[in-house]
Design a protein around this motif. Sequence first.
Motif, PDB file in Angstrom:
ATOM      1  N   PRO A   1     -44.882  -1.443  -1.040  1.00  0.00           N
ATOM      2  CA  PRO A   1     -43.737  -0.849  -0.321  1.00  0.00           C
ATOM      3  C   PRO A   1     -42.851  -0.029  -1.246  1.00  0.00           C
ATOM      4  CG  PRO A   1     -43.392  -3.197  -0.688  1.00  0.00           C
ATOM      5  CD  PRO A   1     -44.797  -2.911  -1.100  1.00  0.00           C
ATOM      6  N   SER A   2     -42.254   1.003  -0.695  1.00  0.00           N
ATOM      7  CA  SER A   2     -41.297   1.837  -1.424  1.00  0.00           C
ATOM      8  C   SER A   2     -39.894   1.271  -1.231  1.00  0.00           C
ATOM      9  CB  SER A   2     -41.352   3.275  -0.897  1.00  0.00           C
ATOM     10  OG  SER A   2     -40.854   3.315   0.431  1.00  0.00           O
ATOM     11  N   PHE A   3     -38.922   1.901  -1.856  1.00  0.00           N
ATOM     12  CA  PHE A   3     -37.536   1.440  -1.708  1.00  0.00           C
ATOM     13  C   PHE A   3     -37.058   1.618  -0.270  1.00  0.00           C
ATOM     14  CE2 PHE A   3     -37.010   5.939  -2.410  1.00  0.00           C
ATOM     15  CZ  PHE A   3     -35.889   6.284  -1.681  1.00  0.00           C
ATOM     16  N   ILE A   4     -37.619   2.610   0.433  1.00  0.00           N
ATOM     17  CA  ILE A   4     -37.253   2.806   1.836  1.00  0.00           C
ATOM     18  C   ILE A   4     -37.763   1.636   2.677  1.00  0.00           C
ATOM     19  CG2 ILE A   4     -37.624   4.262   3.877  1.00  0.00           C
ATOM     20  CD1 ILE A   4     -37.692   6.660   2.015  1.00  0.00           C
ATOM     21  N   ASP A   5     -38.989   1.214   2.427  1.00  0.00           N
ATOM     22  CA  ASP A   5     -39.536   0.067   3.151  1.00  0.00           C
ATOM     23  C   ASP A   5     -38.707  -1.183   2.895  1.00  0.00           C
ATOM     24  OD1 ASP A   5     -42.030   1.356   4.192  1.00  0.00           O
ATOM     25  OD2 ASP A   5     -42.415   1.588   2.056  1.00  0.00           O
ATOM     26  N   ARG A   6     -38.319  -1.379   1.651  1.00  0.00           N
ATOM     27  CA  ARG A   6     -37.556  -2.575   1.289  1.00  0.00           C
ATOM     28  C   ARG A   6     -36.135  -2.532   1.843  1.00  0.00           C
ATOM     29  NH1 ARG A   6     -40.332  -1.569  -3.652  1.00  0.00           N
ATOM     30  NH2 ARG A   6     -38.479  -0.522  -4.486  1.00  0.00           N
ATOM     31  N   ALA A   7     -35.620  -1.333   2.102  1.00  0.00           N
ATOM     32  CA  ALA A   7     -34.242  -1.194   2.585  1.00  0.00           C
ATOM     33  C   ALA A   7     -34.114  -1.515   4.073  1.00  0.00           C
ATOM     34  CB  ALA A   7     -33.745   0.220   2.324  1.00  0.00           C
ATOM     35  N   ILE A   8     -35.232  -1.507   4.805  1.00  0.00           N
ATOM     36  CA  ILE A   8     -35.192  -1.770   6.247  1.00  0.00           C
ATOM     37  C   ILE A   8     -35.558  -3.228   6.495  1.00  0.00           C
ATOM     38  CG2 ILE A   8     -36.193  -1.175   8.488  1.00  0.00           C
ATOM     39  CD1 ILE A   8     -36.706   1.621   7.386  1.00  0.00           C
ATOM     40  N   PRO A   9     -34.628  -4.024   7.016  1.00  0.00           N
ATOM     41  CA  PRO A   9     -34.915  -5.454   7.237  1.00  0.00           C
ATOM     42  C   PRO A   9     -36.004  -5.659   8.280  1.00  0.00           C
ATOM     43  CG  PRO A   9     -32.548  -4.989   7.367  1.00  0.00           C
ATOM     44  CD  PRO A   9     -33.247  -3.670   7.369  1.00  0.00           C
ATOM     45  N   PHE A  10     -36.850  -6.635   8.029  1.00  0.00           N
ATOM     46  CA  PHE A  10     -37.877  -6.994   8.998  1.00  0.00           C
ATOM     47  C   PHE A  10     -37.230  -7.640  10.215  1.00  0.00           C
ATOM     48  CE2 PHE A  10     -40.457 -10.546  10.638  1.00  0.00           C
ATOM     49  CZ  PHE A  10     -41.496  -9.822  11.206  1.00  0.00           C
ATOM     50  N   SER A  11     -37.659  -7.218  11.419  1.00  0.00           N
ATOM     51  CA  SER A  11     -37.137  -7.813  12.646  1.00  0.00           C
ATOM     52  C   SER A  11     -38.134  -7.637  13.784  1.00  0.00           C
ATOM     53  CB  SER A  11     -35.804  -7.179  13.047  1.00  0.00           C
ATOM     54  OG  SER A  11     -35.382  -7.662  14.313  1.00  0.00           O
ATOM     55  N   PRO A  12     -38.582  -8.736  14.401  1.00  0.00           N
ATOM     56  CA  PRO A  12     -39.482  -8.631  15.554  1.00  0.00           C
ATOM     57  C   PRO A  12     -38.857  -7.903  16.738  1.00  0.00           C
ATOM     58  CG  PRO A  12     -39.560 -10.841  14.620  1.00  0.00           C
ATOM     59  CD  PRO A  12     -38.412 -10.134  13.958  1.00  0.00           C
ATOM     60  N   ALA A  13     -37.532  -7.748  16.752  1.00  0.00           N
ATOM     61  CA  ALA A  13     -36.872  -7.052  17.859  1.00  0.00           C
ATOM     62  C   ALA A  13     -37.338  -5.598  17.978  1.00  0.00           C
ATOM     63  CB  ALA A  13     -35.355  -7.104  17.680  1.00  0.00           C
ATOM     64  N   GLY A  14     -37.880  -5.067  16.900  1.00  0.00           N
ATOM     65  CA  GLY A  14     -38.379  -3.691  16.936  1.00  0.00           C
ATOM     66  C   GLY A  14     -39.606  -3.506  17.793  1.00  0.00           C
ATOM     67  N   ILE A  15     -40.187  -4.587  18.292  1.00  0.00           N
ATOM     68  CA  ILE A  15     -41.426  -4.504  19.074  1.00  0.00           C
ATOM     69  C   ILE A  15     -41.255  -3.645  20.324  1.00  0.00           C
ATOM     70  CG2 ILE A  15     -40.945  -6.610  20.401  1.00  0.00           C
ATOM     71  CD1 ILE A  15     -44.401  -5.476  19.098  1.00  0.00           C
ATOM     72  N   TRP A  16     -40.049  -3.638  20.885  1.00  0.00           N
ATOM     73  CA  TRP A  16     -39.848  -2.898  22.133  1.00  0.00           C
ATOM     74  C   TRP A  16     -39.922  -1.396  21.915  1.00  0.00           C
ATOM     75  CZ3 TRP A  16     -40.539  -6.161  25.838  1.00  0.00           C
ATOM     76  CH2 TRP A  16     -40.217  -7.503  25.631  1.00  0.00           C
ATOM     77  N   LEU A  17     -39.281  -0.922  20.871  1.00  0.00           N
ATOM     78  CA  LEU A  17     -39.409   0.493  20.553  1.00  0.00           C
ATOM     79  C   LEU A  17     -40.829   0.828  20.124  1.00  0.00           C
ATOM     80  CD1 LEU A  17     -36.086   1.317  18.665  1.00  0.00           C
ATOM     81  CD2 LEU A  17     -36.930   2.389  20.768  1.00  0.00           C
ATOM     82  N   TYR A  18     -41.435  -0.070  19.373  1.00  0.00           N
ATOM     83  CA  TYR A  18     -42.809   0.137  18.909  1.00  0.00           C
ATOM     84  C   TYR A  18     -43.746   0.322  20.099  1.00  0.00           C
ATOM     85  CZ  TYR A  18     -47.193  -0.792  16.377  1.00  0.00           C
ATOM     86  OH  TYR A  18     -48.457  -0.702  15.852  1.00  0.00           O
TER      87      TYR A  18
END
Length: 204
Positions: free
Chosen positions: A37-54
């Motif tokens: 992962p890059s610093f951008i990946d690490r800066a975005i917190p993991f959250s299952p709530a994103g499944i709806w947009l996904y």
Amino acid sequence: MPLMVNRLWHMLVGWGTVGVVYQLTDTFQQPGIILMPSFIDRAIPFSPAGIWLYLSFFLIIPLAYLTCPAHRLRWLRNSMMVTALLAGVVYMLWPTTMAYPAFTQNTLSGRLLTRLADVDSTQNCLPSLHMALTVLAVWAVSSTRWKTCAYVLWSLAIAFSILQLRRHLFVDLLSGTALALSVGALLWRLMFVSRSGQKESAHG
């Protein structure tokens, strides 16, 4: 052929080709190289709530086929097919994977993400076809300024959700976008720009 049936046929062929390539490469490829992962990946917190947009990806693609200008249908279908085939070559020659987060959330979002993880490939990371097809869909429907802006914002939200769910890394999204833009531009030139130039020459 009625226009709606024609649109559905183009979607079946274009999107269906993507599914076939994705599944076949996942079945026959070698174990993937782990991407970091890059610093951008690490800066975005993991959250299952994103499944709806996904999952709204599965709305934007049909909408593109059903509502884009009729003369762009063949371009959209062909662009998706060529993009999938080129991505498939990369998946076979240089398969990639990543470290997926472990999580146990007994929420609807968590259960949906678990189901997605169960059926999705753990490889085929770079380039991201999820991102590439989204870019092509937005391109196909772009017309007025407001409509284009709305779809671009939707695509950015999907991109953010992909990173939020750790389904891809930022480099996967960049490569998927670059692949879609390159293929789309080439086919656009072949199907529209070259053709209009030929017509002008004929009339001249």
